[in-house]
Design a protein around this motif. Structure first.
Motif, PDB file in Angstrom:
ATOM      1  N   ASN A 314     -35.780  -4.264  11.552  1.00 47.19           N
ATOM      2  CA  ASN A 314     -35.302  -3.842  10.235  1.00 47.19           C
ATOM      3  C   ASN A 314     -34.368  -4.861   9.594  1.00 47.19           C
ATOM      4  OD1 ASN A 314     -35.221  -1.990   8.126  1.00 47.19           O
ATOM      5  ND2 ASN A 314     -33.397  -0.969   8.913  1.00 47.19           N
ATOM      6  N   GLY A 315     -33.981  -5.900  10.336  1.00 46.47           N
ATOM      7  CA  GLY A 315     -33.111  -6.898   9.735  1.00 46.47           C
ATOM      8  C   GLY A 315     -32.113  -7.479  10.715  1.00 46.47           C
ATOM      9  N   GLU A 316     -31.097  -8.137  10.169  1.00 45.87           N
ATOM     10  CA  GLU A 316     -30.160  -8.944  10.957  1.00 45.87           C
ATOM     11  C   GLU A 316     -29.450  -8.154  12.049  1.00 45.87           C
ATOM     12  OE1 GLU A 316     -26.328 -11.928  10.248  1.00 45.87           O
ATOM     13  OE2 GLU A 316     -27.353 -10.995   8.537  1.00 45.87           O
ATOM     14  N   LYS A 317     -28.991  -6.938  11.743  1.00 46.48           N
ATOM     15  CA  LYS A 317     -28.237  -6.153  12.714  1.00 46.48           C
ATOM     16  C   LYS A 317     -29.080  -5.853  13.947  1.00 46.48           C
ATOM     17  CE  LYS A 317     -25.456  -1.939  13.149  1.00 46.48           C
ATOM     18  NZ  LYS A 317     -24.950  -0.725  12.441  1.00 46.48           N
ATOM     19  N   GLN A 318     -30.322  -5.418  13.724  1.00 51.49           N
ATOM     20  CA  GLN A 318     -31.196  -5.118  14.858  1.00 51.49           C
ATOM     21  C   GLN A 318     -31.563  -6.377  15.621  1.00 51.49           C
ATOM     22  OE1 GLN A 318     -34.579  -2.798  13.612  1.00 51.49           O
ATOM     23  NE2 GLN A 318     -33.369  -0.957  13.238  1.00 51.49           N
ATOM     24  N   CYS A 319     -31.789  -7.469  14.914  1.00 49.87           N
ATOM     25  CA  CYS A 319     -32.114  -8.733  15.584  1.00 49.87           C
ATOM     26  C   CYS A 319     -30.983  -9.161  16.510  1.00 49.87           C
ATOM     27  CB  CYS A 319     -32.382  -9.829  14.551  1.00 49.87           C
ATOM     28  SG  CYS A 319     -33.976  -9.710  13.715  1.00 49.87           S
ATOM     29  N   LYS A 320     -29.761  -9.110  16.017  1.00 48.77           N
ATOM     30  CA  LYS A 320     -28.601  -9.514  16.825  1.00 48.77           C
ATOM     31  C   LYS A 320     -28.458  -8.610  18.049  1.00 48.77           C
ATOM     32  CE  LYS A 320     -23.674 -10.598  16.510  1.00 48.77           C
ATOM     33  NZ  LYS A 320     -23.344  -9.936  17.799  1.00 48.77           N
ATOM     34  N   PHE A 321     -28.696  -7.311  17.858  1.00 48.95           N
ATOM     35  CA  PHE A 321     -28.582  -6.374  18.977  1.00 48.95           C
ATOM     36  C   PHE A 321     -29.604  -6.718  20.055  1.00 48.95           C
ATOM     37  CE2 PHE A 321     -29.396  -2.579  21.384  1.00 48.95           C
ATOM     38  CZ  PHE A 321     -28.149  -1.999  21.546  1.00 48.95           C
ATOM     39  N   LEU A 322     -30.837  -7.017  19.644  1.00 46.98           N
ATOM     40  CA  LEU A 322     -31.871  -7.345  20.624  1.00 46.98           C
ATOM     41  C   LEU A 322     -31.568  -8.652  21.345  1.00 46.98           C
ATOM     42  CD1 LEU A 322     -35.220  -6.322  18.871  1.00 46.98           C
ATOM     43  CD2 LEU A 322     -33.797  -5.011  20.453  1.00 46.98           C
ATOM     44  N   LEU A 323     -31.051  -9.646  20.622  1.00 51.02           N
ATOM     45  CA  LEU A 323     -30.676 -10.904  21.276  1.00 51.02           C
ATOM     46  C   LEU A 323     -29.616 -10.661  22.352  1.00 51.02           C
ATOM     47  CD1 LEU A 323     -30.452 -13.587  18.440  1.00 51.02           C
ATOM     48  CD2 LEU A 323     -32.220 -13.312  20.170  1.00 51.02           C
ATOM     49  N   ASP A 324     -28.599  -9.885  22.001  1.00 47.89           N
ATOM     50  CA  ASP A 324     -27.539  -9.578  22.966  1.00 47.89           C
ATOM     51  C   ASP A 324     -28.087  -8.802  24.152  1.00 47.89           C
ATOM     52  OD1 ASP A 324     -25.730 -10.823  21.317  1.00 47.89           O
ATOM     53  OD2 ASP A 324     -24.964  -8.970  20.420  1.00 47.89           O
ATOM     54  N   TYR A 325     -28.984  -7.877  23.870  1.00 51.19           N
ATOM     55  CA  TYR A 325     -29.560  -7.046  24.929  1.00 51.19           C
ATOM     56  C   TYR A 325     -30.359  -7.906  25.912  1.00 51.19           C
ATOM     57  CZ  TYR A 325     -32.090  -3.203  27.160  1.00 51.19           C
ATOM     58  OH  TYR A 325     -32.599  -2.320  28.085  1.00 51.19           O
ATOM     59  N   MET A 326     -31.152  -8.820  25.385  1.00 54.76           N
ATOM     60  CA  MET A 326     -31.961  -9.669  26.257  1.00 54.76           C
ATOM     61  C   MET A 326     -31.098 -10.644  27.057  1.00 54.76           C
ATOM     62  SD  MET A 326     -35.378 -10.522  24.058  1.00 54.76           S
ATOM     63  CE  MET A 326     -36.527  -9.219  23.626  1.00 54.76           C
ATOM     64  N   GLU A 327     -30.055 -11.137  26.448  1.00 56.54           N
ATOM     65  CA  GLU A 327     -29.186 -12.102  27.129  1.00 56.54           C
ATOM     66  C   GLU A 327     -28.353 -11.451  28.221  1.00 56.54           C
ATOM     67  OE1 GLU A 327     -26.895 -13.933  24.099  1.00 56.54           O
ATOM     68  OE2 GLU A 327     -28.584 -15.084  23.260  1.00 56.54           O
ATOM     69  N   ASN A 328     -28.013 -10.174  28.039  1.00 49.79           N
ATOM     70  CA  ASN A 328     -27.129  -9.503  28.987  1.00 49.79           C
ATOM     71  C   ASN A 328     -27.845  -8.525  29.915  1.00 49.79           C
ATOM     72  OD1 ASN A 328     -24.463 -10.587  28.062  1.00 49.79           O
ATOM     73  ND2 ASN A 328     -25.083  -9.627  26.148  1.00 49.79           N
ATOM     74  N   GLU A 329     -28.629  -7.617  29.344  1.00 51.64           N
ATOM     75  CA  GLU A 329     -29.299  -6.604  30.151  1.00 51.64           C
ATOM     76  C   GLU A 329     -30.572  -7.127  30.810  1.00 51.64           C
ATOM     77  OE1 GLU A 329     -27.814  -3.757  30.727  1.00 51.64           O
ATOM     78  OE2 GLU A 329     -26.178  -4.378  29.388  1.00 51.64           O
ATOM     79  N   LEU A 330     -31.197  -8.121  30.200  1.00 52.83           N
ATOM     80  CA  LEU A 330     -32.441  -8.687  30.734  1.00 52.83           C
ATOM     81  C   LEU A 330     -32.240 -10.175  31.046  1.00 52.83           C
ATOM     82  CD1 LEU A 330     -34.990  -6.983  28.280  1.00 52.83           C
ATOM     83  CD2 LEU A 330     -34.443  -6.294  30.625  1.00 52.83           C
ATOM     84  N   LYS A 331     -31.080 -10.487  31.523  1.00 51.83           N
ATOM     85  CA  LYS A 331     -30.706 -11.882  31.763  1.00 51.83           C
ATOM     86  C   LYS A 331     -31.693 -12.562  32.722  1.00 51.83           C
ATOM     87  CE  LYS A 331     -26.650 -14.673  32.875  1.00 51.83           C
ATOM     88  NZ  LYS A 331     -25.210 -14.640  33.260  1.00 51.83           N
ATOM     89  N   GLY A 332     -32.148 -13.740  32.316  1.00 49.19           N
ATOM     90  CA  GLY A 332     -33.054 -14.510  33.151  1.00 49.19           C
ATOM     91  C   GLY A 332     -34.516 -14.150  32.997  1.00 49.19           C
ATOM     92  N   LYS A 333     -34.828 -13.094  32.214  1.00 50.11           N
ATOM     93  CA  LYS A 333     -36.222 -12.662  32.043  1.00 50.11           C
ATOM     94  C   LYS A 333     -36.951 -13.492  30.988  1.00 50.11           C
ATOM     95  CE  LYS A 333     -36.003  -9.055  34.853  1.00 50.11           C
ATOM     96  NZ  LYS A 333     -36.819  -8.948  36.076  1.00 50.11           N
ATOM     97  N   PHE A 334     -36.204 -13.955  29.982  1.00 54.30           N
ATOM     98  CA  PHE A 334     -36.833 -14.634  28.852  1.00 54.30           C
ATOM     99  C   PHE A 334     -36.120 -15.947  28.555  1.00 54.30           C
ATOM    100  CE2 PHE A 334     -37.276 -10.013  28.168  1.00 54.30           C
ATOM    101  CZ  PHE A 334     -38.663  -9.908  28.162  1.00 54.30           C
ATOM    102  N   TYR A 335     -36.804 -16.822  27.832  1.00 54.82           N
ATOM    103  CA  TYR A 335     -36.177 -18.060  27.382  1.00 54.82           C
ATOM    104  C   TYR A 335     -36.626 -18.379  25.960  1.00 54.82           C
ATOM    105  CZ  TYR A 335     -40.621 -20.492  28.398  1.00 54.82           C
ATOM    106  OH  TYR A 335     -41.937 -20.891  28.419  1.00 54.82           O
ATOM    107  N   ASP A 336     -35.896 -19.265  25.315  1.00 53.45           N
ATOM    108  CA  ASP A 336     -36.165 -19.669  23.933  1.00 53.45           C
ATOM    109  C   ASP A 336     -36.262 -18.453  23.006  1.00 53.45           C
ATOM    110  OD1 ASP A 336     -36.500 -21.516  21.917  1.00 53.45           O
ATOM    111  OD2 ASP A 336     -38.675 -21.688  22.164  1.00 53.45           O
ATOM    112  N   VAL A 337     -35.388 -17.489  23.233  1.00 57.17           N
ATOM    113  CA  VAL A 337     -35.360 -16.289  22.377  1.00 57.17           C
ATOM    114  C   VAL A 337     -34.653 -16.638  21.074  1.00 57.17           C
ATOM    115  CG1 VAL A 337     -34.590 -13.895  22.177  1.00 57.17           C
ATOM    116  CG2 VAL A 337     -35.350 -14.795  24.392  1.00 57.17           C
TER     117      VAL A 337
END
Length: 355
Positions: A314-337
């Motif tokens: 839906n926009g910037e707020k959701q994008c930032k939340f997903l980036l933080d979630y992947m970096e912290n809760e799914l750490k090491g699962k993805f790259y070049d996010v």
């Protein structure tokens, strides 16, 4: 969020929302082995088996032009309505040469129509008085270089999702492994994204497109068949990752334009959207991120190493939340996010690769 329309060379487009469900259900079926609902045929594809006198069609045209607009806090645009009326007439006529004569000659010669004159009255009343989306009125949407069947119960593809497809197309042009791999489009709706990606893939590339809605599955199947992509795209009915459990860890690509509108915002949407488009395709839960989080978690197990994902938000707020979630809760699962903007510069898409 507005649902705007622009027709170019006989086509229309508009901006995006999205769809699917909050919690997966434990079932799915392949469209190939079931009996789907029969989709409605777009008006322009129907045979011109109806007839009306030109004078009667002119009376309808004049009535339609002068039908009063209901009061609204979000009123219809008269200029847009005049264009839509002409497009409806073009789609309804068996012979487009009659269009310029609407305001000139008046006689009783018969005109071939793809629907009855009575139905034309009904359809235009729905557009004006019920704010039914024009795409549902004529049964199709022109999106990219496609003409896709849409109907009540199926989300109408939006222009910003075209950027989504451009991003995938650019990636596939540079990456042979992804181009020849297996992709999944979850919450496919009309099948727009799956069809567009399917046309980019190499000879061994495949797409599995899924949706919880039986109506969406039927419409997507119709669109896939219309573009002769049955050998590339398989439609499956079910919720999120349930229909693709058999390919866990094998996906080269995972794409989704899920429901991301916060529940409390649905009532404030444009009438054409909030009143008519499927809530299943809009409502992303309290903060709009329920389905997006489910997709992020599932991507970690569904993608093969080096597999690519892209999700619309839906926009910037959701994008930032997903980036933080992947970096912290799914750490090491993805790259070049990363976050990628849409054509209007709004931070819209989250993309990345699986380790």
């Amino acid at each position: 969020m507005k649902l705007s329309i622009t027709r170019v060379c006989g086509s229309w487009c508009k901006p995006s929302l999205s769809t699917t469900l909050h919690k997966p259900i434990s079932f799915y079926s392949s469209i190939l082995s079931s009996s789907p609902l029969k989709p409605q045929i777009p008006l322009f594809l129907r045979p011109p088996i109806h007839s009306a006198a030109l004078s009667d069609l002119q009376k309808w045209h004049h009535w339609a032009k002068t039908l009063p607009l209901p009061p609204s806090d979000d009123p219809l645009d008269p200029t847009l309505l005049r264009r839509e009326l002409n497009w409806l007439l073009e789609d309804a006529l068996g012979d487009h040469s009659s269009v310029p004569q609407m305001d000139i000659h008046s006689d009783d010669r018969p005109v071939r129509l793809r629907t009855s004159l009575e139905q034309l009255y009904c359809l235009w009343r729905q557009r004006i008085e019920e704010r039914r989306p024009f795409q549902y009125v004529v049964g199709c949407e022109h999106w990219r270089d496609l003409v896709l069947s849409v109907q009540d119960g199926v989300l109408i593809p939006r222009p910003e999702t075209e950027v989504f497809v451009d991003l995938v197309g650019d990636l596939l042009a540079k990456n042979r492994d992804l181009r020849e791999g297996l992709w999944a489009d979850l919450g496919t709706g009309s099948g727009a994204i799956a069809i567009a990606i399917g046309r980019f893939l190499g000879p061994r590339g495949k797409v599995i497109a899924t949706d919880l809605s039986h109506v969406a599955v039927s419409v997507a199947s119709f669109n896939v068949q219309r573009y002769s992509l049955q050998d590339i795209i398989e439609i499956r009915q079910g919720s999120w990752f349930e229909p693709v459990k058999d390919v866990e860890g094998k996906l080269a690509g995972l794409v989704s334009n899920p429901p991301y509108i916060p529940s409390g915002h649905i009532s404030g949407l444009q009438p054409e959207v909030g009143w008519h488009e499927p809530r299943l395709a809009l409502d992303g839960g309290m903060d709009g991120i329920d389905d997006l989080l489910h997709l992020c978690n599932g991507a970690a197990s569904m993608l093969k190493p080096g597999g690519f994902f892209i999700f619309e938000t839906n926009g910037e707020k959701q994008c930032k939340f997903l980036l933080d979630y992947m970096e912290n809760e799914l750490k090491g699962k993805f790259y070049d996010v990363k976050v990628v903007p849409d054509f209007a510069g709004i931070q819209r898409f989250v993309t990345g690769f699986h380790h």
